[in-house]
Design an enzyme around this catalytic site. Structure first.
Site, PDB file in Angstrom:
ATOM      1  N   ASP A  37       0.821  -1.223   0.000  1.00 24.16           N
ATOM      2  CA  ASP A  37       0.000   0.000   0.000  1.00 24.16           C
ATOM      3  C   ASP A  37       0.851   1.269   0.000  1.00 24.16           C
ATOM      4  O   ASP A  37       0.567   2.230  -0.719  1.00 24.16           O
ATOM      5  CB  ASP A  37      -0.910   0.032   1.227  1.00 24.16           C
ATOM      6  CG  ASP A  37      -1.993  -1.028   1.170  1.00 24.16           C
ATOM      7  OD1 ASP A  37      -2.099  -1.700   0.141  1.00 24.16           O
ATOM      8  OD2 ASP A  37      -2.705  -1.193   2.182  1.00 24.16           O
ATOM      9  N   GLU A 101       1.733  -7.346  14.457  1.00 30.05           N
ATOM     10  CA  GLU A 101       2.554  -6.185  14.866  1.00 30.05           C
ATOM     11  C   GLU A 101       1.728  -5.251  15.749  1.00 30.05           C
ATOM     12  O   GLU A 101       2.173  -4.802  16.804  1.00 30.05           O
ATOM     13  CB  GLU A 101       3.015  -5.391  13.645  1.00 30.05           C
ATOM     14  CG  GLU A 101       4.247  -5.899  12.950  1.00 30.05           C
ATOM     15  CD  GLU A 101       4.629  -4.993  11.784  1.00 30.05           C
ATOM     16  OE1 GLU A 101       5.498  -5.408  11.016  1.00 30.05           O
ATOM     17  OE2 GLU A 101       4.054  -3.891  11.645  1.00 30.05           O
TER      18      GLU A 101
END
Length: 943
Positions: A37, A101
């Site tokens: 992205d 994460e």
């Protein structure tokens, strides 16, 4: 504004408490993002900008999503980061790695107080928070894919919702570059809060750092500023610059600290330093620079639109500044900090906004703390080492370099080793300290280096208020004195007095010692008692000796060699004196059994206390002599006939009690000062005195056998000071004394005159006049004031009354102990008068005209036993002394209105019954003595 506060924003991104500051951090920033992205656009730009401003940033570029187990190194990186920036893009939640994460980030946010900053990358924050749209699709896929780990998916959902609730940035309606700028500002703000107020061992620097920060952060964002830090070597300029740099570098687009410019420009050339600046500012990008001029062009082109912080440490040449920092090279808001030992270099180089900060020595407490930190690794000395520590701190005189070097060298040493080190230091200076200080002398012109060595040589024995005159007498230039001040080698006080740090004096003397360590006669300057005696009592070759300073122990009996003086062809300065000499010393223990047939033609100054010969030889060719000082000498007659001394400006024979006459001075036409204090046998002054057109001071104080002055004295048109105090046999002044129109000070205290010349009225420049003791007081014994013997009747006010109107410049008038009976009203015409001493006289009251003395500051009436009342006094008066005015009973009520009155002494005024009540409410009064005022029986309750 790009900064966005989302609904129900959490406070979790606030600064960690101080308890977490001890955690070990590997990274300033951890970047969490979905590579496909944003890796090649927003995140890439953000990453490189973070690197550019010096922030340690973790970005996992190489990671591939293979399997479902997140890399342990990645989790450790989150653990060891201070701030996490989470770029929430449209497909962020589709990555299980990103969500793992994020879960770890939220865990650290709670447990380690990790600061989390979300960026909403063209997504609606409410969609992220509520997992709608692409986020809903992503979690539907995860629930299907991780059916056996559904609790993990729930943790990811919760983590995403928590992060979405934090304050962050929304890219939809804002420029990406502006958002990146704000992110960095926010990160810097967070990190700056973690910087301790003072770095480790930065002792005594709080106020210095604050002052410099105020200069650096002054509201002048539209310009490029230079901040100079100046001071002597070892004073802490680099330490200060480094501390300031560490505190503010994050406020700039780019920054660079170039250390040790002086040495680096020698060994690596200026081109290397130009490359160094560019490399640091342009994130390591290499620029091919062929020469300095090309480097200047590249620096200007590369930096002209950037707000930068650059520190140039230890600059000593304007070519360095021209090659590394010009005002028009940098963008608005840039700051250039330069440390240098040369303040003139900065003042003459930068024509824009600049500030100069002069670094100062540490005070005693801070100095002891810094020394202790180096010597004991704690802020105070160990028991049994206190006195020795104070010895070393005293030696260092507040210089951080010396405190650090000495303290570090003594760490872990025994008491015996400390004592040995102290003794060694007294005999021989520390080489490491001297080498740093000596760099300041490198590059001085020969005349400037010679001046510095002369100051270091002279300062031990010459009063610092007189040293400037001595240096000029030695032929030095005022310009060079200014150069040494600019280079931080000397200081000049507001009153003109010169100063020099003790270690700089020692450095100068060390330079002289190293001219010839083994043989003193081959050094340019001699001051050690043993070395000077070796030279003056031997037949060593001494042609290189320029200056000698011999301080004799008073009990020493030395026979100097006349032959030794005959070999000193280049001697410019000769000073021989005694350690604490008795005031009645004449001749002294030094002897010249062979006489003295030669003195160097290069001599500028002879200062020989107790000169043992009866006169000076007219065979001396002292054509360059400027000062001749032979106080307490054995001279009977200075010289016979005429000596040609065209450069001579000063003769001082004070205390030479065998001197009987002053010879023909016509060979010294440029003489400015003739000082003959306490030459008690002097009875004759040659008429040639009157031809000294440049004489400004004639001091005959205490010449009690002098009966008359040469009539030619009235030709001394340049004379400003005439002191005849104590010339008790002088019963008449030249009638035309008033022709000396430039006279400013006239002291006639204790002389035997019965009248003043009528021409005194013409002394329009006279500022100080003393007639103290011209007539003794009445026979009434005073317990607190000395009695004077009665002489012929003199009425000072009577003989002055006609002259007072003409003495409009008079600032000091001393009429103490002159048997004044009445003070005339004309006193009020002395409009410039500041100090009036009427003590010991017999007047009953002061004239009302005293109120006209608007400049009067001090009024002394002590011992005026007939004084009965004080009138209204001038409003600006500060000191009033009416001690032992035993008949004083009334004081005007206006005394309480004296707003500047500091000291009022009414001790012994036994008839005084009261004081104006306002005096007890005075805010200016510091001292009030009413002891002995036995009739004052009550004071205000709140006094």
């Amino acid at each position: 504004m790009a900064f966005l506060t989302t609904e129900n924003a959490s406070s979790s991104s606030s600064i960690p408490p101080s308890s977490t500051l001890g955690c070990k951090y590997e990274y300033d920033v951890f970047l969490s993002f979905r590579g496909p992205d944003t890796r090649n656009n927003f995140t890439d730009h953000l990453y490189y900008r973070l690197k550019q401003v010096g922030l340690s940033t973790f970005r996992d570029d190489e990671r591939l999503e293979q399997g479902t187990k997140i890399d342990s190194g990645l989790l450790r990186a989150i653990d060891e980061s201070k701030i996490a920036v989470v770029v929430l893009s449209k497909q962020y939640a589709s990555s299980s790695w990103c969500l793992m994460e994020l879960a770890k980030i939220v865990e650290c946010m709670d447990k380690k107080k990790l600061t989390v900053l979300p960026v909403f990358h063209y997504v609606d924050p409410s969609d992220v928070k509520n997992q709608r749209g692409s986020f809903a699709e992503a979690f539907a896929n995860h629930e299907d894919r991780f059916k056996d780990k559904i609790d993990d998916v729930k943790t990811w959902r919760a983590a995403l919702t928590e992060v979405a609730n934090l304050s962050g940035w929304h890219l939809k309606d804002n420029s990406e570059s502006e958002v990146i700028k704000e992110i960095i500002q926010r990160i810097n703000s967070e990190l700056d809060r973690e910087v301790p107020l003072v770095s480790e061992h930065l002792v005594g620097m709080d106020s210095r750092v604050k002052e410099l920060l105020d200069l650096c952060l002054a509201e002048r964002l539209d310009c490029v500023r230079l901040v100079g830090i100046c001071g002597m070597g070892g004073i802490g300029k680099t330490t200060l610059a480094r501390e300031i740099y560490n505190r503010i570098f994050r406020n700039f687009e780019a920054s660079s600290f170039i250390a040790d410019v002086r040495e680096e420009s020698k060994s690596r050339r200026l081109v290397s330093l130009q490359k160094n600046i560019l490399s640091k500012i342009l994130m390591g990008a290499e620029k091919n620079i062929s020469d300095v001029e090309e480097g200047k062009k590249i620096l200007r082109k590369s930096l002209c639109n950037k707000k930068v912080l650059i520190v140039l440490d230890d600059v000593n040449d304007d070519e360095q500044l021209k090659a590394l920092a010009r005002k028009d090279w940098f963008g608005p808001g840039s700051i250039i900090i330069v440390t240098s030992r040369d303040s003139h270099l900065l003042n003459s180089y930068w024509d824009g906004v600049f500030y100069i900060y002069t670094a100062k020595e540490l005070n005693n407490d801070d100095a002891l703390e810094l020394f202790s930190l180096k010597a004991f690794r704690k802020p105070h000395p160990q028991e049994n080492y206190v006195d020795l520590s104070i010895n070393f701190v005293s030696y260092a005189k507040g210089l951080p370099l010396a405190l650090t070097v000495l303290g570090s060298s003594l760490f872990g040493k025994t008491l015996d080793e400390w004592r040995s080190a102290r003794d060694k230091l007294e005999a021989k200076p520390n080489r490491a300290i001297m080498d740093v200080l000596e760099m300041s002398v490198v590059g001085l012109e020969d005349t400037q280096r010679d001046l510095f060595l002369d100051i270091a040589f002279l300062f031990k024995d010459i009063n610092n208020y007189c040293i400037r005159d001595t240096l000029e007498s030695l032929g030095h230039y005022t310009y060079d004195i200014g150069v040494l001040q600019d280079k931080s080698l000397i200081t000049i006080a507001s009153d003109g007095a010169l100063g020099m740090h003790d270690l700089l004096k020692e450095m100068g003397r060390d330079i002289v010692y190293r001219e010839s360590p083994e043989e003193p006669s081959k050094r340019s300057r001699l001051w050690s008692y043993e070395d000077v005696l070796h030279v003056l009592t031997s037949n060593a070759e001494t042609k290189v000796v320029k200056s000698i300073m011999l301080n004799m122990p008073i009990e020493a009996k030395e026979h100097l060699s006349a032959e030794a003086f005959s070999k000193m062809k280049n001697l410019r300065f000769l000073k021989i004196g005694y350690v604490h000499p008795p005031q009645d010393l004449i001749g002294g223990p030094i002897q010249l059994p062979q006489g003295l047939s030669y003195l160097s033609n290069e001599l500028r100054i002879i200062d020989w206390h107790g000169y043992p010969l009866k006169s000076m030889s007219t065979s001396f060719q002292l054509n360059k002599l400027v000062e001749l000082r032979m106080r307490y000498s054995d001279i009977k007659q200075l010289w016979k006939g005429i000596m040609m001394l065209n450069e001579l400006k000063l003769i001082d024979l004070s205390g030479s009690q065998n001197l009987i006459e002053i010879p023909d001075l016509s060979g010294a036409p440029n003489l400015k000062q003739l000082i003959l204090q306490c030459c008690t046998r002097l009875y004759n002054i040659h008429a040639s005195l009157g031809y000294l057109k440049r004489l400004i001071r004639l001091d005959l104080n205490g010449c009690k056998r002098l009966k008359s002055l040469p009539i030619t004295i009235c030709r001394l048109m340049s004379l400003k000071t005439l002191n005849l105090s104590g010339c008790s046999k002088l019963d008449e002044l030249p009638e035309n004394l008033g022709k000396i129109e430039g006279l400013e000070e006239l002291d006639l205290s204790g002389i035997a005159i019965t009248s003043l010349p009528s021409s005194v009225v013409h002394l329009k420049n006279l500022k100080v006049l003393s007639l103290s003791g011209c007539v003794g007081p009445s026979s009434n014994k005073l317990t607190r004031f000395p009695l004077m013997q009665r002489r012929r009747s003199l009425d000072p006010m009577g003989m002055l009354e006609r002259s007072l109107i003409g003495l409009s410049s008079l600032t000091e008038l001393d009429l103490s102990y002159c048997n004044v009976q009445t003070i005339p009203n004309v006193l009020g015409c002395l409009s410039s008068l500041r100090d009036l001493n009427l003590s010991g006289n017999n007047f009953v009251s002061l004239p009302e005209s005293i109120i006209q003395l608007s400049n009067l500051r001090s009024l002394d009436m002590g011992g005026c036993t007939h004084l009965q009342m004080l009138p209204k006094l001038p409003l600006n008066i500060e000191f009033i002394d009416a001690t032992e005015c035993i008949r004083l009973y009334n004081i005007h009520a206006s005394l309480g209105d004296l707003k500047r009155l500091i000291r009022l002494n009414l001790n012994g005024c036994k008839r005084l019954k009261s004081l104006p009540i306002a005096i007890f409410r005075s805010k200016s009064l510091d001292f009030l003595d009413l002891s002995g005022c036995s009739k004052i029986d009550e004071l205000p309750k709140n006094f």
